[in-house]
Design a protein around this motif. Structure first.
Motif, PDB file in Angstrom:
ATOM      1  N   TRP A 149       2.856  27.930   5.522  1.00  0.00           N
ATOM      2  CA  TRP A 149       2.246  26.863   6.319  1.00  0.00           C
ATOM      3  C   TRP A 149       1.143  26.206   5.502  1.00  0.00           C
ATOM      4  O   TRP A 149       0.249  26.874   5.010  1.00  0.00           O
ATOM      5  N   PRO A 150       1.172  24.896   5.392  1.00  0.00           N
ATOM      6  CA  PRO A 150       0.151  24.228   4.571  1.00  0.00           C
ATOM      7  C   PRO A 150      -1.215  24.219   5.246  1.00  0.00           C
ATOM      8  O   PRO A 150      -1.314  24.125   6.468  1.00  0.00           O
ATOM      9  N   VAL A 151      -2.242  24.325   4.438  1.00  0.00           N
ATOM     10  CA  VAL A 151      -3.617  24.188   4.908  1.00  0.00           C
ATOM     11  C   VAL A 151      -4.131  22.868   4.381  1.00  0.00           C
ATOM     12  O   VAL A 151      -4.165  22.642   3.181  1.00  0.00           O
ATOM     13  N   ASP A 152      -4.488  21.969   5.298  1.00  0.00           N
ATOM     14  CA  ASP A 152      -4.964  20.644   4.919  1.00  0.00           C
ATOM     15  C   ASP A 152      -6.479  20.689   4.755  1.00  0.00           C
ATOM     16  O   ASP A 152      -7.215  20.781   5.733  1.00  0.00           O
ATOM     17  N   THR A 153      -6.937  20.630   3.517  1.00  0.00           N
ATOM     18  CA  THR A 153      -8.367  20.742   3.238  1.00  0.00           C
ATOM     19  C   THR A 153      -9.143  19.486   3.615  1.00  0.00           C
ATOM     20  O   THR A 153     -10.367  19.517   3.640  1.00  0.00           O
ATOM     21  N   THR A 154      -8.451  18.395   3.933  1.00  0.00           N
ATOM     22  CA  THR A 154      -9.152  17.166   4.315  1.00  0.00           C
ATOM     23  C   THR A 154      -9.590  17.188   5.776  1.00  0.00           C
ATOM     24  O   THR A 154     -10.278  16.287   6.221  1.00  0.00           O
ATOM     25  N   LYS A 155      -9.170  18.228   6.526  1.00  0.00           N
ATOM     26  CA  LYS A 155      -9.526  18.316   7.937  1.00  0.00           C
ATOM     27  C   LYS A 155     -10.105  19.691   8.271  1.00  0.00           C
ATOM     28  O   LYS A 155      -9.522  20.452   9.037  1.00  0.00           O
ATOM     29  N   PRO A 156     -11.256  20.037   7.732  1.00  0.00           N
ATOM     30  CA  PRO A 156     -11.821  21.361   8.027  1.00  0.00           C
ATOM     31  C   PRO A 156     -12.193  21.468   9.513  1.00  0.00           C
ATOM     32  O   PRO A 156     -12.766  20.567  10.093  1.00  0.00           O
ATOM     33  N   GLY A 157     -11.810  22.580  10.113  1.00  0.00           N
ATOM     34  CA  GLY A 157     -12.099  22.798  11.526  1.00  0.00           C
ATOM     35  C   GLY A 157     -11.116  22.112  12.469  1.00  0.00           C
ATOM     36  O   GLY A 157     -11.140  22.352  13.663  1.00  0.00           O
ATOM     37  N   ARG A 158     -10.243  21.261  11.948  1.00  0.00           N
ATOM     38  CA  ARG A 158      -9.253  20.551  12.769  1.00  0.00           C
ATOM     39  C   ARG A 158      -7.862  20.728  12.163  1.00  0.00           C
ATOM     40  O   ARG A 158      -7.031  19.864  12.248  1.00  0.00           O
ATOM     41  N   ASN A 159      -7.621  21.861  11.582  1.00  0.00           N
ATOM     42  CA  ASN A 159      -6.401  22.096  10.832  1.00  0.00           C
ATOM     43  C   ASN A 159      -5.514  23.088  11.574  1.00  0.00           C
ATOM     44  O   ASN A 159      -5.962  24.171  11.944  1.00  0.00           O
TER      45      ASN A 159
END
Length: 118
Positions: A15-25
C-alpha cells in the motif's frame, strides 16, 4: 489472529504512503488501525469475520479490481482535473497556500462586515 495479521502486513507493504498528505493518508491510517486492533486482542469469531471482510475489500482496492473492471471513458474528474492535478491540489503545500490566500485583505473585510452585523 496471527495469520490475519500477516496477511494485513503483506497487503500494507504494497500500500503506498503518500508523503504529500501527512495525517490525511489512507495508508498511514490503515497501519494505525491495524496496530490498534492488535492491541485490543479480541479473538472472537465475529471479529475474525469482520477483519476478513475488511481485508478482502482493501485487497480489491489495492489491486485496482474495480478500476480495471469498469473502464473510464475520460481521464478527468468532475472538476475537470486529471488525477495528477488532483494530487497536487490536495497536497499539504497547496492547502497551506490556499489557507494563506484566504487570510488576504478581501476575506478580512468580509469577516469584519459579518461580525459588525451580529
Amino acid at each position: 489472529m496471527s495469520s490475519q495479521y500477516k496477511k494485513f502486513l503483506r497487503l500494507l507493504e504494497s500500500w503506498p504512503v503518500d508523503t504529500t498528505k501527512p495525517g490525511r493518508n489512507l495508508g498511514e491510517y490503515l497501519r494505525k488501525q491495524l496496530k490498534a486492533s492488535l492491541r485490543a486482542g479480541n479473538d472472537s469469531f465475529d471479529v475474525a469475520v469482520s477483519m476478513d471482510k475488511q481485508f478482502q475489500a482493501l485487497e480489491r482496492i489495492s489491486n485496482n479490481v474495480h478500476f480495471n473492471k469498469y473502464s473510464r471513458l475520460r481521464q478527468s474528474t468532475a472538476t475537470g482535473l486529471n488525477s495528477e492535478q488532483c494530487k497536487i491540489m490536495i497536497s499539504e503545500t497547496s492547502l497551506n497556500y490556499f489557507a494563506e490566500q484566504s487570510k488576504g485583505p478581501f476575506i478580512n473585510f468580509v469577516k469584519n462586515k459579518l461580525q459588525r452585523k451580529k
